[in-house]
Every structure is written in C-alpha cells, then in structure tokens.
Enzyme design. Structure first.
Site, PDB file in Angstrom:
ATOM      1  N   CYS A 127       0.832  -1.212   0.000  1.00  0.00           N
ATOM      2  CA  CYS A 127       0.000   0.000   0.000  1.00  0.00           C
ATOM      3  C   CYS A 127       0.867   1.264   0.000  1.00  0.00           C
ATOM      4  O   CYS A 127       1.565   1.544   0.974  1.00  0.00           O
ATOM      5  CB  CYS A 127      -0.899  -0.056   1.234  1.00  0.00           C
ATOM      6  SG  CYS A 127      -1.727   1.471   1.647  1.00  0.00           S
ATOM      7  N   CYS A 173       0.035   3.753   2.757  1.00  0.00           N
ATOM      8  CA  CYS A 173       0.513   3.245   4.056  1.00  0.00           C
ATOM      9  C   CYS A 173       1.981   3.615   4.264  1.00  0.00           C
ATOM     10  O   CYS A 173       2.389   3.986   5.362  1.00  0.00           O
ATOM     11  CB  CYS A 173       0.359   1.728   4.137  1.00  0.00           C
ATOM     12  SG  CYS A 173      -1.340   1.139   4.011  1.00  0.00           S
TER      13      CYS A 173
END
Length: 119
Positions: free
Chosen positions: A45, A48
């Site tokens: 991600c 993230c």
C-alpha cells in the site's frame, strides 16, 4: 537519552510502533495502555508507506502506544474491526474503540486525536 512517555497507568509507552500479530496481542496492548493507536496497513500500500514516518513520530513523541497490524497477515483481525481499506487508523482509549479514520491523515490531526483521549 529522553525518558519514554508514560501513560496514565504509569506504564512506559514504547517509543516505536509495535507489530501486532493477532487478536490476543492487540487485546493485551489495549488492556495494558490507556491510549492505543492501531495502524491497519499492507506492505503493498503506497499511502501506508507515506503514513509510516508519521506513525513512527507519534509513537516516539506521544503517550499513546502505536500498534501496526498487517492486514494481509491478519485478515480475520482486520475483518473484525471492519477494515475495508488501508491505511485505517483505529484509536482505543481506556479499553474501548473510540475512533476510526480511513486514508492518509496529517500528523497534526492524528496527534490531536490522541491528545483528546490521553490523560
């Protein structure tokens, strides 16, 4: 070397994120500490990864314990908290889930959220 921040229980809050593997580990952290910010994330991600330095700073500079949960390795735990997108930040205060935010957030917003519940 600066002393680690302590929470209201007098327990030292670790100054770096704790990687949590499973419900039992998360439950233990939530039970032992007043404020726990949980970062549900995934290695693949991009957002993230953008959030990682902010999460590390919050772990170092606030009295909250910061937990990191890899949603790929802990799919059941993520599902239990209704995590449908990453990053999802779940804040626990005094043993209860009090807030959830999905997506990348600024450090100021997350810090204010923690301080709102810190003793």
């Amino acid at each position: 070397m600066a002393a680690e921040p302590t929470d209201a229980t007098g327990t030292d809050a670790p100054d770096q994120p704790i990687h949590v593997d499973g419900q039992a580990e998360l439950d233990e952290l939530v039970a032992e500490h007043d404020v726990v910010l949980t970062d549900f994330h995934a290695d693949w991600c991009g957002p993230c990864k953008m959030l990682e330095p902010i999460v590390a700073t919050l772990a170092e500079e606030t009295s909250a314990v910061v937990a990191k949960v890899d949603v790929d390795a802990n799919q059941q735990l993520a599902a239990q908290y209704g995590v449908r997108g990453v990053p999802t930040m779940v804040l626990f205060a005094h043993g209860q889930q009090v807030q959830e935010i999905v997506g990348v957030q600024g450090e100021d917003r997350l810090r204010a959220m923690i301080e709102n519940y810190a003793a």
